[in-house]
Design an enzyme around this catalytic site. Structure first.
Site, PDB file in Angstrom:
ATOM      1  N   HIS A   9      50.020 -79.837 -21.805  1.00 16.25           N
ATOM      2  CA  HIS A   9      50.105 -79.993 -23.259  1.00 16.25           C
ATOM      3  C   HIS A   9      48.976 -79.254 -23.964  1.00 16.25           C
ATOM      4  O   HIS A   9      47.921 -78.970 -23.382  1.00 16.25           O
ATOM      5  CB  HIS A   9      50.064 -81.481 -23.637  1.00 16.25           C
ATOM      6  CG  HIS A   9      48.784 -82.150 -23.235  1.00 16.25           C
ATOM      7  ND1 HIS A   9      47.624 -82.063 -23.975  1.00 16.25           N
ATOM      8  CD2 HIS A   9      48.483 -82.896 -22.154  1.00 16.25           C
ATOM      9  CE1 HIS A   9      46.670 -82.729 -23.379  1.00 16.25           C
ATOM     10  NE2 HIS A   9      47.152 -83.253 -22.258  1.00 16.25           N
ATOM     11  N   GLU A  86      50.623 -88.294 -17.289  1.00 19.48           N
ATOM     12  CA  GLU A  86      49.287 -88.168 -16.719  1.00 19.48           C
ATOM     13  C   GLU A  86      49.002 -89.373 -15.830  1.00 19.48           C
ATOM     14  O   GLU A  86      49.695 -90.402 -15.900  1.00 19.48           O
ATOM     15  CB  GLU A  86      48.253 -88.085 -17.853  1.00 19.48           C
ATOM     16  CG  GLU A  86      46.810 -87.947 -17.427  1.00 19.48           C
ATOM     17  CD  GLU A  86      46.523 -86.723 -16.584  1.00 19.48           C
ATOM     18  OE1 GLU A  86      46.792 -86.775 -15.358  1.00 19.48           O
ATOM     19  OE2 GLU A  86      46.015 -85.729 -17.126  1.00 19.48           O
TER      20      GLU A  86
END
Length: 192
Positions: A9, A86
């Site tokens: 990201h 994550e």
């Protein structure tokens, strides 16, 4: 077997603030710089990889926003997958990397997780857990239809996807730098 393009990201509000993000939904949106990084990754993907069939993204806001920028350039829909999240960093999430913790800092505690991949932060996920989740997810996408797939994720998943270390054998995993909105191509036909 599709080729997988892993994209971290773009810069988030907590990246900028030096905070541990993990799976916290409070990690914030992309910064203006993060949006520019996502647009740059989208242009790179469009120019270099014209055969992209699909875009999947972690369901965390910073990854979803990055995927939406990429999707707008490639003209493809975004589908979310929580398996691309994550590492869950439990009690460390939200803390600043520079904050004191024990005899060191939060940064030291995060680094230790990579050196000792069986360790779990309080209420969190070990590097071994992350490795197993990410590799099972990559295997699933590699077995799917299509030629090329974009997977928008986070630094931890990209690190464990590309390491030659095996944390299941208690091998330390190098915590290499994965820049915001970088593209890492993985050809699963050449591994495992």
């Amino acid at each position: 077997m599709p080729v997988l393009h892993l994209v971290r990201h773009g810069e988030s509000e907590w990246n900028l603030a030096g905070r541990v993000q993990g799976q916290s939904a409070e990690a914030g949106s992309l910064t203006a710089r993060g949006l520019r990084q996502a647009a740059q990754a989208a242009r790179l993907l469009a120019e270099r990889y014209p055969d992209i069939d699909a875009i999947f993204s972690s369901d965390l806001p910073r990854a979803r926003e990055t995927a939406e920028v990429i999707a707008s350039v490639l003209g493809l829909p975004v589908r979310t997958d929580p398996c691309l999240r994550e590492q869950h960093l439990g009690c460390l999430e939200g803390r600043r990397f520079a904050d004191p913790l024990g005899e060191g800092t939060v940064q030291d505690a995060v680094e230790r997780l990579w050196r000792e991949p069986w360790r779990r932060p309080g209420d969190g996920e070990s590097i071994t857990d992350l490795y197993e989740r990410v590799h099972a997810t990559l295997d699933r996408y590699a077995a799917g239809p299509g030629r090329e797939v974009v997977l928008v994720a986070h630094g931890g998943p990209v690190r464990v996807a590309t390491t030659s270390a095996d944390p299941r054998r208690r091998e330390p995993v190098p915590r290499v730098t994965v820049g915001n909105a970088t593209v890492t191509t993985v050809d699963r036909s050449r591994c495992c």
